[in-house]
Design a protein around this motif. Sequence first.
Motif, PDB file in Angstrom:
ATOM      1  N   GLU A  66       0.834  -1.203   0.000  1.00 59.78           N
ATOM      2  CA  GLU A  66       0.000   0.000   0.000  1.00 59.78           C
ATOM      3  C   GLU A  66       0.876   1.263   0.000  1.00 59.78           C
ATOM      4  N   GLU A  67       1.984   1.203   0.739  1.00 58.50           N
ATOM      5  CA  GLU A  67       2.898   2.348   0.791  1.00 58.50           C
ATOM      6  C   GLU A  67       3.621   2.532  -0.537  1.00 58.50           C
ATOM      7  N   VAL A  68       3.998   1.425  -1.160  1.00 53.80           N
ATOM      8  CA  VAL A  68       4.633   1.509  -2.472  1.00 53.80           C
ATOM      9  C   VAL A  68       3.677   2.164  -3.463  1.00 53.80           C
ATOM     10  N   ALA A  69       2.409   1.745  -3.407  1.00 54.07           N
ATOM     11  CA  ALA A  69       1.401   2.315  -4.305  1.00 54.07           C
ATOM     12  C   ALA A  69       1.249   3.821  -4.089  1.00 54.07           C
ATOM     13  N   GLU A  70       1.243   4.249  -2.839  1.00 57.27           N
ATOM     14  CA  GLU A  70       1.129   5.678  -2.552  1.00 57.27           C
ATOM     15  C   GLU A  70       2.350   6.438  -3.078  1.00 57.27           C
ATOM     16  N   ALA A  71       3.517   5.851  -2.909  1.00 55.13           N
ATOM     17  CA  ALA A  71       4.740   6.498  -3.396  1.00 55.13           C
ATOM     18  C   ALA A  71       4.722   6.608  -4.918  1.00 55.13           C
ATOM     19  N   PRO A  75       7.711 -13.963  -9.196  1.00 57.60           N
ATOM     20  CA  PRO A  75       6.340 -13.686  -9.630  1.00 57.60           C
ATOM     21  C   PRO A  75       5.376 -13.281  -8.518  1.00 57.60           C
ATOM     22  N   MET A  76       5.387 -13.993  -7.395  1.00 58.50           N
ATOM     23  CA  MET A  76       4.417 -13.677  -6.352  1.00 58.50           C
ATOM     24  C   MET A  76       4.734 -12.360  -5.662  1.00 58.50           C
ATOM     25  N   GLN A  77       5.993 -11.973  -5.620  1.00 59.11           N
ATOM     26  CA  GLN A  77       6.343 -10.658  -5.078  1.00 59.11           C
ATOM     27  C   GLN A  77       5.796  -9.559  -5.981  1.00 59.11           C
ATOM     28  N   ILE A  78       5.888  -9.791  -7.281  1.00 59.86           N
ATOM     29  CA  ILE A  78       5.343  -8.827  -8.242  1.00 59.86           C
ATOM     30  C   ILE A  78       3.821  -8.798  -8.163  1.00 59.86           C
ATOM     31  N   GLU A  79       3.214  -9.973  -8.036  1.00 53.48           N
ATOM     32  CA  GLU A  79       1.760 -10.039  -7.926  1.00 53.48           C
ATOM     33  C   GLU A  79       1.263  -9.293  -6.692  1.00 53.48           C
ATOM     34  N   LEU A  80       1.997  -9.413  -5.596  1.00 55.97           N
ATOM     35  CA  LEU A  80       1.608  -8.705  -4.380  1.00 55.97           C
ATOM     36  C   LEU A  80       1.629  -7.195  -4.613  1.00 55.97           C
ATOM     37  N   LEU A  81       2.656  -6.709  -5.290  1.00 54.78           N
ATOM     38  CA  LEU A  81       2.710  -5.283  -5.597  1.00 54.78           C
ATOM     39  C   LEU A  81       1.561  -4.880  -6.508  1.00 54.78           C
ATOM     40  N   LYS A  82       1.294  -5.712  -7.514  1.00 62.31           N
ATOM     41  CA  LYS A  82       0.266  -5.387  -8.504  1.00 62.31           C
ATOM     42  C   LYS A  82      -1.135  -5.332  -7.899  1.00 62.31           C
ATOM     43  N   LYS A  83      -1.322  -5.972  -6.768  1.00 62.54           N
ATOM     44  CA  LYS A  83      -2.620  -5.921  -6.099  1.00 62.54           C
ATOM     45  C   LYS A  83      -2.960  -4.487  -5.677  1.00 62.54           C
ATOM     46  N   PHE A  84      -1.919  -3.687  -5.435  1.00 60.90           N
ATOM     47  CA  PHE A  84      -2.129  -2.327  -4.939  1.00 60.90           C
ATOM     48  C   PHE A  84      -1.616  -1.250  -5.909  1.00 60.90           C
TER      49      PHE A  84
END
Length: 305
Positions: free
Chosen positions: A126-131, A151-160
């Motif tokens: 969520e913080e990455v998304a805000e940044a 892949p799953m680390q990227i997917e987690l980021l892509k969720k937000f």
Amino acid sequence: MRTIKLGTSTLEVPVIAVGCMRINSIEKSEAERFVKTALEEGANFFDHADIYGGGTCEEIFSDAIQMNDDLREKVILQSKCGIRKGMFDFSKEHILASVDGILKRLGTDYLDVLLLHRPDALVEPEEVAEAFDSLESSGKVRYFGVSNQKPMQIELLKKFVKQPLVANQLQLSITNATMISNGINVNMENDPAVDRDGSILDYCRLNDITVQPWSPFQYGFFEGVFLDNDKFPELNQKIDEIAEKYDVTNTTIAIAWLLRHPANMQPVTGTMNVNRLRDCCKASDVRLTREEWYEIYRAAGNILP
């Protein structure tokens, strides 16, 4: 130089990215010549990170290229953030502060691409998304990506994160090709069959994320280069044989091997030697045959089941 689209972006980039991690190891006049040579070769994509030289590499580059508004539109600048002394940090506060420092050192108002350098175990997406939203809306960063992520680390980021992740910088060379070997030795009882990265190569291809191989001449984890190395006699014999056929150097063939892969990769060079940089750039015009690609793969000790 041949170009590709960077991920799903509209950014047209050269197939060779010029890594600037070691630009602080050469004199100012050499740095100026190096940057000038890159531009002459059509390699106008420069890769940085806020930790390279403790930030001095970005300053040296800006000084060497004599950054100004007119020139800025002719180059593509990528930098990375997220590594701090003894830790990784993807917090909103750190990302925003890092980018401000990067821009100041590079002498520019914006980055074409920002990558998150190494996975932060304490990442709060969520913080990455805000940044990212803040950096995009302010015009400080145009495109975003990651480095060394599964892949799953990227997917987690892509969720937000709403912005497309256009690149993933990963270690890959002829001798460090586990992401390729894993896909060849499927369901085999051998070491190459071990899945170390969650099939990241296939994932990036499926999701139109450009793979940027780093350390394309290294073996192990910064143990040295494999070219002209007595530890790899069969590999060097094969590379030299193919280099002679194409009338290029072994450096060119090592990069051409990566470019032959249909994933449309963008290798990141690390050399500060202008002649080797030119040799890297020549790989843009060399297309190895399928037989040559596999011959080099096997000569490096990689097995086929």
